[in-house]
Scaffold this active site. Sequence first.
Site, mmCIF file in Angstrom:
data_model
loop_
_atom_site.group_PDB
_atom_site.id
_atom_site.type_symbol
_atom_site.label_atom_id
_atom_site.label_comp_id
_atom_site.label_asym_id
_atom_site.label_seq_id
_atom_site.Cartn_x
_atom_site.Cartn_y
_atom_site.Cartn_z
ATOM 1 N N LYS A 70 25.031 -53.082 36.170
ATOM 2 C CA LYS A 70 24.344 -54.304 35.750
ATOM 3 C C LYS A 70 24.341 -54.404 34.221
ATOM 4 O O LYS A 70 24.550 -55.481 33.658
ATOM 5 C CB LYS A 70 22.903 -54.312 36.311
ATOM 6 N N ASP A 74 15.417 -61.116 40.405
ATOM 7 C CA ASP A 74 15.803 -60.608 41.726
ATOM 8 C C ASP A 74 15.260 -61.516 42.837
ATOM 9 O O ASP A 74 15.611 -61.354 44.003
ATOM 10 C CB ASP A 74 15.234 -59.192 41.924
ATOM 11 N N GLN A 130 14.772 -51.517 39.762
ATOM 12 C CA GLN A 130 15.773 -51.016 40.696
ATOM 13 C C GLN A 130 15.087 -50.351 41.891
ATOM 14 O O GLN A 130 14.247 -49.470 41.727
ATOM 15 C CB GLN A 130 16.705 -50.019 39.974
#
Length: 289
Positions: free
Chosen positions: A59, A126, A103
Amino acid sequence: MSGDQRGVARVIDGKAVGQKVRDEVKTRVAELKARGIEPGLATVLVGDDPASAIYVRMKHKACLEAGMKSFGIELPASTTEAQVLEVVDGLNARSDVHGILVQLPVPQHIEAEHVIDRISPAKDVDGLHAKSRGLLVAGVPGLRPATPLGCIRLLDEIGCDPKGKNAVVIGRSLLVGKPVALLLLERHATVTICHSRTKDLGAEIARADIVVAAIGKAGAIKGEWIKPGAVVIDVGTNRTEQGLVGDVEYAEAAKRASAITPVPGGVGPMTIAMLLSNTAQAAATAAGL
Ligand code: NAP
């Protein structure tokens, strides 16, 4: 897109579409920078899970390639939930951070929901914050989860308009199945959600013009169930002795489908691309654009 040697289906090239999205984001980022806005993504990695560390690195690299800033926060596995919440508060307050991503999975002593719901909804790239989920259910614009967004973008790229079509989603997780079903509904498909208690999965899938498989079981979706001409999006990622495979019996399904995503190289490359797109969107929205 290329023709599939093994069957009649068009192979949906997620690598190519993912690259196209990344190029679009790069252009958008350059436009934002010209207005004095430099989009920035912060990743929070707690613990030393090697797979998570790889995802975070990917990422970070993708952000830099798109011309964005990337801030990697790495915390030891012993970090308490309260300490992680404090870090998120700090990132919420920073004007150079437009997207925050925690994460997953986080270590067991930390409740992932608590951490995700602490992220400012405007920075929830997200799309997993309770508010983002609520906006999705309500059909109100907001930040949507990246993998489901990637599935819809793949349909768009092959000219498959979900409107009026029968879409069957297999899997009802908060991460993939439910959001992808809601996005299909938003695009006016008639949506059926199947799961482990569905009585006759084959019969449900046989009615589907669009099949989205998100189970996590290699080959659980039989090729013979696919309606001739259907479009198959396989989100499943399963490690087997034969390598990485999807949830759909690919070779058989490709003989019946009009288009199908391979695994790897289908939905996978879309996730980071859509995350970058969400970060650029969050930066633009924060600037009132
Ligand atoms: P998950 O949370 O484990 O959910 C799996 C879902 O599949 C559940 O709703 C479960 O039903 C259902 N299910 C399990 N076995 C089934 C069966 N035999 N028939 C029908 N339904 C069944 O998984 P997830 O996080 O949604 O991920 C699904 C897959 O997508 C995994 O392979 C994952 O690795 C992959 N994935 C890929 C990407 C990517 O490519 N970027 C991103 C995210 C996930 P119940 O609810 O009844 O238990």
